[in-house]
Each structure stands twice: as C-alpha cells, then as structure tokens.
Scaffold this motif. Structure first.
Motif, PDB file in Angstrom:
ATOM      1  N   ASN A 311       0.846  -1.194   0.000  1.00 49.02           N
ATOM      2  CA  ASN A 311       0.000   0.000   0.000  1.00 49.02           C
ATOM      3  C   ASN A 311       0.880   1.241   0.000  1.00 49.02           C
ATOM      4  OD1 ASN A 311      -2.802  -0.898   0.115  1.00 49.02           O
ATOM      5  ND2 ASN A 311      -2.208  -1.881   2.045  1.00 49.02           N
ATOM      6  N   THR A 312       0.576   2.176  -0.896  1.00 53.31           N
ATOM      7  CA  THR A 312       1.422   3.354  -1.067  1.00 53.31           C
ATOM      8  C   THR A 312       0.558   4.591  -1.294  1.00 53.31           C
ATOM      9  OG1 THR A 312       3.084   1.949  -2.119  1.00 53.31           O
ATOM     10  CG2 THR A 312       3.342   4.322  -2.380  1.00 53.31           C
ATOM     11  N   CYS A 313       0.980   5.718  -0.720  1.00 53.96           N
ATOM     12  CA  CYS A 313       0.308   6.988  -1.004  1.00 53.96           C
ATOM     13  C   CYS A 313       0.664   7.439  -2.418  1.00 53.96           C
ATOM     14  CB  CYS A 313       0.748   8.047   0.008  1.00 53.96           C
ATOM     15  SG  CYS A 313       0.220   7.706   1.700  1.00 53.96           S
ATOM     16  N   LEU A 314      -0.243   8.204  -3.012  1.00 56.36           N
ATOM     17  CA  LEU A 314      -0.078   8.604  -4.407  1.00 56.36           C
ATOM     18  C   LEU A 314       0.523  10.003  -4.525  1.00 56.36           C
ATOM     19  CD1 LEU A 314      -3.512   7.407  -5.873  1.00 56.36           C
ATOM     20  CD2 LEU A 314      -1.366   6.126  -5.663  1.00 56.36           C
ATOM     21  N   THR A 315       1.288  10.196  -5.605  1.00 53.00           N
ATOM     22  CA  THR A 315       1.730  11.546  -5.969  1.00 53.00           C
ATOM     23  C   THR A 315       0.604  12.217  -6.760  1.00 53.00           C
ATOM     24  OG1 THR A 315       2.674  10.854  -8.081  1.00 53.00           O
ATOM     25  CG2 THR A 315       4.094  10.718  -6.131  1.00 53.00           C
ATOM     26  N   MET A 316       0.756  13.518  -7.033  1.00 56.40           N
ATOM     27  CA  MET A 316      -0.272  14.211  -7.797  1.00 56.40           C
ATOM     28  C   MET A 316      -0.471  13.597  -9.184  1.00 56.40           C
ATOM     29  SD  MET A 316      -0.984  16.583 -10.358  1.00 56.40           S
ATOM     30  CE  MET A 316       0.305  17.801 -10.610  1.00 56.40           C
ATOM     31  N   PRO A 317       0.596  13.313  -9.989  1.00 60.03           N
ATOM     32  CA  PRO A 317       0.378  12.664 -11.288  1.00 60.03           C
ATOM     33  C   PRO A 317      -0.272  11.288 -11.159  1.00 60.03           C
ATOM     34  CG  PRO A 317       2.536  13.691 -11.224  1.00 60.03           C
ATOM     35  CD  PRO A 317       1.995  13.744  -9.828  1.00 60.03           C
ATOM     36  N   ASP A 318       0.098  10.540 -10.077  1.00 61.05           N
ATOM     37  CA  ASP A 318      -0.556   9.257  -9.835  1.00 61.05           C
ATOM     38  C   ASP A 318      -2.064   9.459  -9.681  1.00 61.05           C
ATOM     39  OD1 ASP A 318       1.952   8.075  -9.760  1.00 61.05           O
ATOM     40  OD2 ASP A 318       2.032   7.940  -7.571  1.00 61.05           O
ATOM     41  N   ALA A 319      -2.428  10.447  -8.869  1.00 62.13           N
ATOM     42  CA  ALA A 319      -3.841  10.699  -8.587  1.00 62.13           C
ATOM     43  C   ALA A 319      -4.597  11.108  -9.845  1.00 62.13           C
ATOM     44  CB  ALA A 319      -3.969  11.779  -7.512  1.00 62.13           C
ATOM     45  N   VAL A 320      -3.979  11.944 -10.697  1.00 62.21           N
ATOM     46  CA  VAL A 320      -4.628  12.340 -11.959  1.00 62.21           C
ATOM     47  C   VAL A 320      -4.872  11.116 -12.831  1.00 62.21           C
ATOM     48  CG1 VAL A 320      -4.295  13.598 -14.120  1.00 62.21           C
ATOM     49  CG2 VAL A 320      -3.726  14.693 -11.944  1.00 62.21           C
ATOM     50  N   ALA A 321      -3.868  10.245 -12.950  1.00 55.94           N
ATOM     51  CA  ALA A 321      -4.011   9.049 -13.777  1.00 55.94           C
ATOM     52  C   ALA A 321      -5.085   8.117 -13.228  1.00 55.94           C
ATOM     53  CB  ALA A 321      -2.673   8.326 -13.877  1.00 55.94           C
ATOM     54  N   VAL A 322      -5.082   7.901 -11.909  1.00 57.85           N
ATOM     55  CA  VAL A 322      -6.077   7.016 -11.298  1.00 57.85           C
ATOM     56  C   VAL A 322      -7.478   7.564 -11.517  1.00 57.85           C
ATOM     57  CG1 VAL A 322      -6.945   6.174  -9.078  1.00 57.85           C
ATOM     58  CG2 VAL A 322      -4.509   6.014  -9.618  1.00 57.85           C
ATOM     59  N   ASN A 323      -7.656   8.881 -11.364  1.00 64.46           N
ATOM     60  CA  ASN A 323      -8.973   9.485 -11.564  1.00 64.46           C
ATOM     61  C   ASN A 323      -9.440   9.366 -13.013  1.00 64.46           C
ATOM     62  OD1 ASN A 323      -9.232  10.148  -8.903  1.00 64.46           O
ATOM     63  ND2 ASN A 323      -8.833  12.348  -9.166  1.00 64.46           N
ATOM     64  N   GLN A 324      -8.542   9.624 -13.965  1.00 67.58           N
ATOM     65  CA  GLN A 324      -8.926   9.515 -15.366  1.00 67.58           C
ATOM     66  C   GLN A 324      -9.252   8.071 -15.727  1.00 67.58           C
ATOM     67  OE1 GLN A 324      -9.684  11.937 -17.178  1.00 67.58           O
ATOM     68  NE2 GLN A 324      -8.728  13.659 -16.108  1.00 67.58           N
ATOM     69  N   ASP A 351      -4.957  22.459  -6.513  1.00 65.18           N
ATOM     70  CA  ASP A 351      -4.802  23.147  -5.240  1.00 65.18           C
ATOM     71  C   ASP A 351      -4.578  22.167  -4.099  1.00 65.18           C
ATOM     72  OD1 ASP A 351      -5.266  25.698  -6.429  1.00 65.18           O
ATOM     73  OD2 ASP A 351      -7.409  25.221  -6.479  1.00 65.18           O
ATOM     74  N   GLY A 352      -5.046  20.949  -4.268  1.00 63.98           N
ATOM     75  CA  GLY A 352      -4.858  19.943  -3.233  1.00 63.98           C
ATOM     76  C   GLY A 352      -5.528  18.637  -3.636  1.00 63.98           C
ATOM     77  N   TYR A 353      -5.095  17.552  -2.986  1.00 64.39           N
ATOM     78  CA  TYR A 353      -5.721  16.245  -3.229  1.00 64.39           C
ATOM     79  C   TYR A 353      -5.521  15.398  -1.982  1.00 64.39           C
ATOM     80  CZ  TYR A 353      -1.081  14.184  -3.949  1.00 64.39           C
ATOM     81  OH  TYR A 353       0.205  13.743  -3.774  1.00 64.39           O
ATOM     82  N   ASP A 354      -6.181  14.282  -1.918  1.00 63.24           N
ATOM     83  CA  ASP A 354      -6.101  13.409  -0.742  1.00 63.24           C
ATOM     84  C   ASP A 354      -4.749  12.691  -0.737  1.00 63.24           C
ATOM     85  OD1 ASP A 354      -6.437  11.693   1.330  1.00 63.24           O
ATOM     86  OD2 ASP A 354      -8.211  10.668   0.528  1.00 63.24           O
ATOM     87  N   GLU A 355      -3.785  13.283  -0.076  1.00 61.63           N
ATOM     88  CA  GLU A 355      -2.434  12.719  -0.058  1.00 61.63           C
ATOM     89  C   GLU A 355      -2.336  11.452   0.779  1.00 61.63           C
ATOM     90  OE1 GLU A 355       0.673  15.536   0.675  1.00 61.63           O
ATOM     91  OE2 GLU A 355      -0.435  17.190  -0.273  1.00 61.63           O
ATOM     92  N   GLY A 356      -3.364  11.165   1.534  1.00 69.54           N
ATOM     93  CA  GLY A 356      -3.362   9.943   2.329  1.00 69.54           C
ATOM     94  C   GLY A 356      -4.055   8.781   1.628  1.00 69.54           C
ATOM     95  N   TYR A 357      -4.512   9.001   0.404  1.00 69.16           N
ATOM     96  CA  TYR A 357      -5.204   7.943  -0.347  1.00 69.16           C
ATOM     97  C   TYR A 357      -4.204   6.823  -0.669  1.00 69.16           C
ATOM     98  CZ  TYR A 357      -8.351   5.844  -3.817  1.00 69.16           C
ATOM     99  OH  TYR A 357      -9.168   4.997  -4.510  1.00 69.16           O
ATOM    100  N   LEU A 358      -4.548   5.597  -0.297  1.00 69.07           N
ATOM    101  CA  LEU A 358      -3.663   4.466  -0.497  1.00 69.07           C
ATOM    102  C   LEU A 358      -4.155   3.563  -1.623  1.00 69.07           C
ATOM    103  CD1 LEU A 358      -3.007   3.353   3.213  1.00 69.07           C
ATOM    104  CD2 LEU A 358      -1.470   4.655   1.728  1.00 69.07           C
ATOM    105  N   MET A 359      -3.208   3.069  -2.425  1.00 69.81           N
ATOM    106  CA  MET A 359      -3.500   2.026  -3.405  1.00 69.81           C
ATOM    107  C   MET A 359      -2.421   0.961  -3.291  1.00 69.81           C
ATOM    108  SD  MET A 359      -4.965   3.702  -6.921  1.00 69.81           S
ATOM    109  CE  MET A 359      -5.720   2.129  -7.386  1.00 69.81           C
ATOM    110  N   TYR A 360      -2.802  -0.249  -3.661  1.00 67.11           N
ATOM    111  CA  TYR A 360      -1.833  -1.339  -3.611  1.00 67.11           C
ATOM    112  C   TYR A 360      -1.052  -1.340  -4.918  1.00 67.11           C
ATOM    113  CZ  TYR A 360       0.108  -5.578  -1.623  1.00 67.11           C
ATOM    114  OH  TYR A 360       0.951  -6.496  -1.057  1.00 67.11           O
ATOM    115  N   LEU A 361       0.264  -1.165  -4.819  1.00 68.87           N
ATOM    116  CA  LEU A 361       1.124  -1.050  -5.999  1.00 68.87           C
ATOM    117  C   LEU A 361       2.025  -2.267  -6.152  1.00 68.87           C
ATOM    118  CD1 LEU A 361       0.130   1.879  -5.829  1.00 68.87           C
ATOM    119  CD2 LEU A 361       2.463   2.640  -6.267  1.00 68.87           C
ATOM    120  N   TYR A 362       2.228  -2.661  -7.419  1.00 68.98           N
ATOM    121  CA  TYR A 362       3.216  -3.680  -7.778  1.00 68.98           C
ATOM    122  C   TYR A 362       4.204  -3.035  -8.739  1.00 68.98           C
ATOM    123  CZ  TYR A 362       0.166  -7.388  -5.966  1.00 68.98           C
ATOM    124  OH  TYR A 362      -0.614  -8.192  -5.158  1.00 68.98           O
ATOM    125  N   ARG A 363       5.474  -3.255  -8.494  1.00 68.76           N
ATOM    126  CA  ARG A 363       6.514  -2.678  -9.334  1.00 68.76           C
ATOM    127  C   ARG A 363       7.383  -3.809  -9.890  1.00 68.76           C
ATOM    128  NH1 ARG A 363       8.359   2.536  -9.769  1.00 68.76           N
ATOM    129  NH2 ARG A 363      10.541   2.863 -10.378  1.00 68.76           N
TER     130      ARG A 363
END
Length: 392
Positions: A311-324, A351-363
């Motif tokens: 589980n990892t918090c998202l960066t702003m570009p991560d959040a934009v991609a997940v939302n789209q 201006d802001g986003y939920d920086e505590g939003y967690l997603m399960y990531l595989y790298r």
C-alpha cells in the motif's frame, strides 16, 4: 338415359379411385423392383453377344437418364439480372464452374449474385467483387484461391467503406487505411493479421490527426514515449490535452490515446529541456512477453517477481491518472479527492488532493523499463499502469 347415368356413376374415374389404383400399382412394382434376378429367358434382353437381365437394364437406363439430366441442368447457364452483359453466370455448385477460367458471375445458394470477377479452375483468382445476399458489396479487389489477397476494399453493411489497403489470407496485411462507420478516417499505417502493427497514424472522430507512432497487436506502443522531450511529445501527440500543474509536479492528460505523461523539469539540466519521465497508460491490460495480460499473477509469471509491492500513497500525477482511469472505467468509487482551479481551457491548477489515499502497488523491473501497476486489491487486476525508462 337414367340407365346410362347409373353405369357412369358406378364406373366413373373419380380422383380417389385413380389415386388408389396408382398406389396399388406402385406398391406392386416397388415390391418386385429390388428383385432383379431373372427367372427365365423372357427376363433377358440380348445386346450383341451379351444377355442382360431385363430389370437390371431398366434400372441402369433409369439411373443413366437421371444422371444425364443432372449434368444437362448443371451445364445450363444460370441467369442474373445483376450480372454484367456477356459474363457467363453459374450457380455456386455448378459442375462446369470447376473447370472455368476467366470472368464469371456466381450465384449463391438462394440465387443472389454472390461474386462477379475472375476465376481460375472455378476458384476466385484475380480481381472481383463479393456481394452479400441483400446486394451490398462485402469486398472489392484482389483474390487468390477464394481469399482476399493483394489490394482491396472491405465494406461495412450498407456499402460503407471500412478498410482500403493490402490483404493476405482474408486479413488486413501490409499498408492500409481504416475508416469508421461514419466515413471518417480512423487509422492509416501498417497491419498484420488484421490488427494495427508497425508505424501508423491515429485520427479522431472528426478526421484530425492526433497521434503518430508504433503499434503492436492493435495497441499503441507506449514504451517509446518514455524519455521523450516535451517538444517531441507535442509533435507525436497533436490531439486535445489537459495540463495539470502544482508546486511540485506537472502532468498532461492525453484523452485521444488514453494516457497521461509526467513531465520532469529541465531546470537542473544543461539544456533546460523538459523531459517525459513517466507515462501512465489508462488500460486494464498490457502486452508483455508476447501476451495480453490482465492480472498481476500472470504478469509476475511473464517477467518475474515484483521488486516492490504494498500500500502506497499517491503523488499528484498518480492521482490524476487514477482518476482519469476511474472515469473511463465508470469506477467512481475509486476516484481520489482532488481540488482544482481552471487557469485556461486546457490547464488545471491542482490546489490539493487526498495525499493519504492508499492504493496497492506492484513494481516490476524488466530489462528496459520499470512498470508500476495501480491496484484496488492484491493479486487481481489493475486500473492503470506507469511506464518509466530505466535510464531515468
């Protein structure tokens, strides 16, 4: 007169009487027909020095007559009002068609004009036109042994052009142009096995060019975008875009190709050029190791175990991609809360986003690229993935 009427009434040939007589005679004849063994000299006919059983001769003559009749009917030319004047017309199962070479018209099982063009020993070879039962054109162009081959045109129902270009074994193969049902061009470039393959150009619904690059199995090769400069990306992708900016990060959403790229500032480089250091693909499947993969276990089996998962918090570009990606997949429950302010029509300030939003990531670490998959659960599917060049 009355006596005559009684006699006529008694012996008149009524339909029921005629049918019964015929039925009885046919039954008697049929019961004796299988028994073709002669019982005496009267049961033979003499043909030269040969004596042939009379009933066998009758059966042979009957079969010979039926066979001759079939051949005669098969050899008769068929007729079609749609076939060109002077073109021989055959039914699809006509015996003479098997030995015909040249230009013909062929009727389908129900009698419609199915094909008009060149044949060789009855098989479509050369140029011709294939028709549907309703008269619409299915295919126009080259044939080889009854298969689409060489240059041709494939049509949607209603005589709407679908594809124009090279064919092999009935598939799009080589260079060609694909059209939407609206008549607007969709793609122009290479094909293999009926799918987009190699270099090509994509167009939007209005016929405007939006992307030029490489394709594999009908999908864009997104890996070639990682490491590009911002100016190169502007030349490769010319469709609509939305820029998202914040104090720390910048990214660009490209709806025409279902992707988001993350831009890296060039302030600390010698040439000061902005570079694409990551490409998010908003798809739930990926081509890896020659297979289309949709689940993490299959990806791990193809490229090896993940170098990171959790589980990892998202960066702003991560959040934009997940939302789209969530918007495309109608998975609104997985959207990240984000506050934005429009600066221009195609520019949003985050201006802001939920920086505590967690997603399960595989790298996963492959020879040339790093792949990060954004998942809502462990060991399942994914909503989107990030491609990063290892030189970054």
């Amino acid at each position: 007169m009355g006596c005559f009427s009684k006699i006529w009434s008694r012996y008149s040939l009524k339909p029921s009487y005629i049918r019964e007589c015929l039925r009885v005679k046919c039954r008697e004849y049929g019961s004796h027909l299988p028994d073709i063994r002669p019982r005496g000299d009267a049961d033979y006919v003499v043909v030269g020095r040969w004596m042939i059983a009379r009933r066998l001769a009758v059966l042979a003559a009957g079969f010979l007559g039926l066979g001759s009749l079939w051949v005669i009917l098969a050899c008769l030319p068929a007729r079609s009002d749609r076939a060109a004047d002077g073109v021989s017309t055959y039914r699809y199962n006509a015996l003479p068609l098997r030995f015909k070479s040249g230009r013909v018209a062929i009727l389908g099982k129900s009698g419609y004009l199915a094909y008009e063009g060149e044949v060789e020993d009855g098989a479509a070879n050369g140029t011709g036109v294939l028709y549907a039962p309703d008269g619409d054109v299915v295919y126009r162009g080259g044939f080889s042994q009854n298969q689409y081959s060489g240059f041709g045109e494939r049509y949607y129902p209603g005589n709407l052009l679908w594809y124009a270009g090279d064919f092999a074994a009935n598939e799009f193969e080589g260079e060609g142009t694909l059209y939407r049902k609206s008549g607007v061009i969709e793609y122009e470039g290479g094909f293999a096995g009926g799918l987009k393959e190699g270099r090509g150009v994509l167009y939007d619904g209005s016929g405007k060019q939006i992307y030029e690059g490489s394709f594999q199995k009908d999908r864009i090769v997104y890996e070639e975008l990682a490491g590009r400069t911002a100016s190169e990306m502007a030349a490769i992708y010319t469709g609509s875009r939305i820029l998202y900016i914040s104090e720390q990060d910048n990214c660009v959403f490209m709806p025409g190709i279902s992707a988001v790229y993350r831009a890296h500032s060039g302030e600390k480089t010698v040439d000061g050029v902005w570079t694409v250091d990551g490409v998010y693909v908003l798809e739930q499947s990926i081509w890896l190791d020659g297979s289309l993969l949709e689940e993490i276990p299959r990806i791990s089996a193809a490229v090896g175990p993940a170098v990171y998962e959790g589980n990892t918090c998202l960066t702003m570009p991560d959040a934009v991609a997940v939302n789209q990606a969530a918007g495309r997949q109608e998975a609104e429950a997985h959207r990240v809360r984000m506050e934005t302010t429009p600066l221009f029509e195609d520019c949003m300030q985050v201006d802001g986003y939920d920086e505590g939003y967690l997603m399960y990531l595989y790298r996963f670490d492959t020879e040339d690229y790093l792949y990060t998959f954004f998942c809502t659960e462990k060991n399942g599917g994914f909503s989107c993935y990030l491609i990063e060049g290892k030189e970054m």
